[in-house]
Design an enzyme around this catalytic site. Sequence first.
Site, mmCIF file in Angstrom:
data_model
loop_
_atom_site.group_PDB
_atom_site.id
_atom_site.type_symbol
_atom_site.label_atom_id
_atom_site.label_comp_id
_atom_site.label_asym_id
_atom_site.label_seq_id
_atom_site.Cartn_x
_atom_site.Cartn_y
_atom_site.Cartn_z
ATOM 1 N N HIS A 69 4.687 13.944 2.523
ATOM 2 C CA HIS A 69 6.177 13.508 2.292
ATOM 3 C C HIS A 69 6.818 14.406 1.200
ATOM 4 O O HIS A 69 6.176 15.227 0.438
ATOM 5 C CB HIS A 69 6.156 12.206 1.445
ATOM 6 C CG HIS A 69 7.321 11.705 0.993
ATOM 7 N ND1 HIS A 69 8.083 11.623 0.022
ATOM 8 C CD2 HIS A 69 8.045 10.400 1.849
ATOM 9 C CE1 HIS A 69 9.310 11.186 0.131
ATOM 10 N NE2 HIS A 69 9.241 10.196 1.180
ATOM 11 N N ASP B 120 -1.449 11.090 -2.942
ATOM 12 C CA ASP B 120 -0.480 10.319 -3.004
ATOM 13 C C ASP B 120 -0.564 8.993 -2.045
ATOM 14 O O ASP B 120 -0.602 8.942 -0.980
ATOM 15 C CB ASP B 120 0.623 11.034 -2.166
ATOM 16 C CG ASP B 120 1.887 10.178 -1.771
ATOM 17 O OD1 ASP B 120 2.187 9.428 -2.213
ATOM 18 O OD2 ASP B 120 2.772 10.977 -1.159
ATOM 19 N N GLN C 173 2.054 5.246 0.249
ATOM 20 C CA GLN C 173 1.856 4.179 1.493
ATOM 21 C C GLN C 173 0.396 3.347 1.504
ATOM 22 O O GLN C 173 0.276 2.244 1.956
ATOM 23 C CB GLN C 173 1.994 5.021 2.881
ATOM 24 C CG GLN C 173 3.227 5.570 3.162
ATOM 25 C CD GLN C 173 4.346 4.726 3.412
ATOM 26 O OE1 GLN C 173 3.934 3.497 3.829
ATOM 27 N NE2 GLN C 173 5.507 4.895 3.189
ATOM 28 N N LYS D 13 6.504 -0.457 -2.326
ATOM 29 C CA LYS D 13 5.776 -0.560 -1.169
ATOM 30 C C LYS D 13 4.586 -1.502 -1.035
ATOM 31 O O LYS D 13 3.919 -1.606 -0.026
ATOM 32 C CB LYS D 13 5.462 0.848 -0.496
ATOM 33 C CG LYS D 13 6.751 1.972 -0.535
ATOM 34 C CD LYS D 13 5.912 3.182 0.055
ATOM 35 C CE LYS D 13 7.042 4.258 -0.378
ATOM 36 N NZ LYS D 13 8.305 4.353 0.712
ATOM 37 N N CYS E 12 11.659 11.716 5.255
ATOM 38 C CA CYS E 12 11.236 12.769 4.305
ATOM 39 C C CYS E 12 9.865 13.646 4.546
ATOM 40 O O CYS E 12 9.304 13.730 3.538
ATOM 41 C CB CYS E 12 11.272 12.014 3.124
ATOM 42 S SG CYS E 12 12.810 11.085 2.431
#
Length: 405
Positions: free
Chosen positions: A122, A199, A202, A225, A363
């Site tokens: 991302h 990261d 998600q 999220k 993104c």
Amino acid sequence: MFDIEQIRSDFPILAQQIYGKPLAYLDNAATTQKPQCVIDAISHYYECDNANVHRGVHALSERATAEYEGARKIIAGFFNARSEREVIFTRGATEAINLVASSWGGANIKAGDEILITHMEHHSNIVPWQLLCERTGATLKVAPINEAGELIIEAFDDLLTERTKLVGVVHMSNALGTINPIASIIAKAHAVGAKVLIDGAQAAAHLAVDVQALDVDFYVTSAHKMYGPTGIGVLIGKQSILESMPPYQGGGDMIRIVTFEKSEYSELPYKFEAGTPHISGAIGFGKAIEYIQSIGFDAIGKREKELLAYATTKAEGFDGLRQIGTAAEKACVLSFVLKSVHPHDLGTIVDREGVAIRAGHHCAMPVMQFFKVPATARASFSVYNTEAEIDALFIALKKAQDIFA
Ligand code: 7TS
């Protein structure tokens, strides 16, 4: 027992019509909806306990502080952090990555060093490292992906050298759904002396994460999220590394003593939490995690696999549909393009049928460049979605195709 009706009734927003059609909310990778318990926790805080934290001597401030710190404890337990000190509240995954790039990167990266990321990141796990490289003269290296949208491990291994000082990898790609083998990536990076940032924006709502078992240096995610509010997230870092890092921002709460000559900083985690924090956000985040725990990752994982399999079978049988992202290890994202209909037109047409998806570059422009598409349409599923909603999506796609035929 997994009770879909019960779960759907926990989310008041789902029971509405859009243009006279039942809402099918399939944009969960952008943000998830919020259960009533999270909404209630936030309003209860403002109705009964609102005060600033860490400073008041009065009852409300004590309650607000207890709830704010209670949320940190829930989050530490959820990710199995060594202690609450390792849990830094941020505005979200983006700010957490910027914090590491700026504070850790500023103190540890110099000209000639390399930062290794992947082609499926991302923008928020690309641009902060580019900025750091511009400031320091370090080099950004990018590990390639294959046609399925999987990291090419041999190429990653080749790019990982003694010059690599930090490896930044997405746990689960928002544009492709790919789940990366982060445990082995972390072990390999550590073998060359590099630190690792994962990261988890998600992944954290879909997969159990144990930061100690992973031995990860930095894990970041966003509450919104994970059925929690926007504007709050965490950086979970190893205490020894966080202690060695300079503050990211200066202000109230992050200091012990201030004189005009010199200031002394607070201990962890407050050193990295300058200013009045997002108190209600943290409380809502804690409640959202308890909500996830009340369902459990076994049930969540099983249900989301069923939904992805159902949607994938439909996609494979749909004329003119090209899936973008077909990794063997994949979570509940269906990214695709339709012959003869631009993703943006698709998004608008299916919206008229009550179906919410995202269309765009997500993104992740380098992913679009790799697959040579300007954008994709993306349906992303969550534990409250149903097969009927996926049916509604495919009926709407057919309509769109007929309009443009
Ligand atoms: N990393 C990944 C993998 C993401 O999917 C996102 C947001 C971020 C970082 C940034 O998170 P934030 O909460 O700090 O903004 N992804 C998306 C998306 O796919 N659609 O909208 C936002």
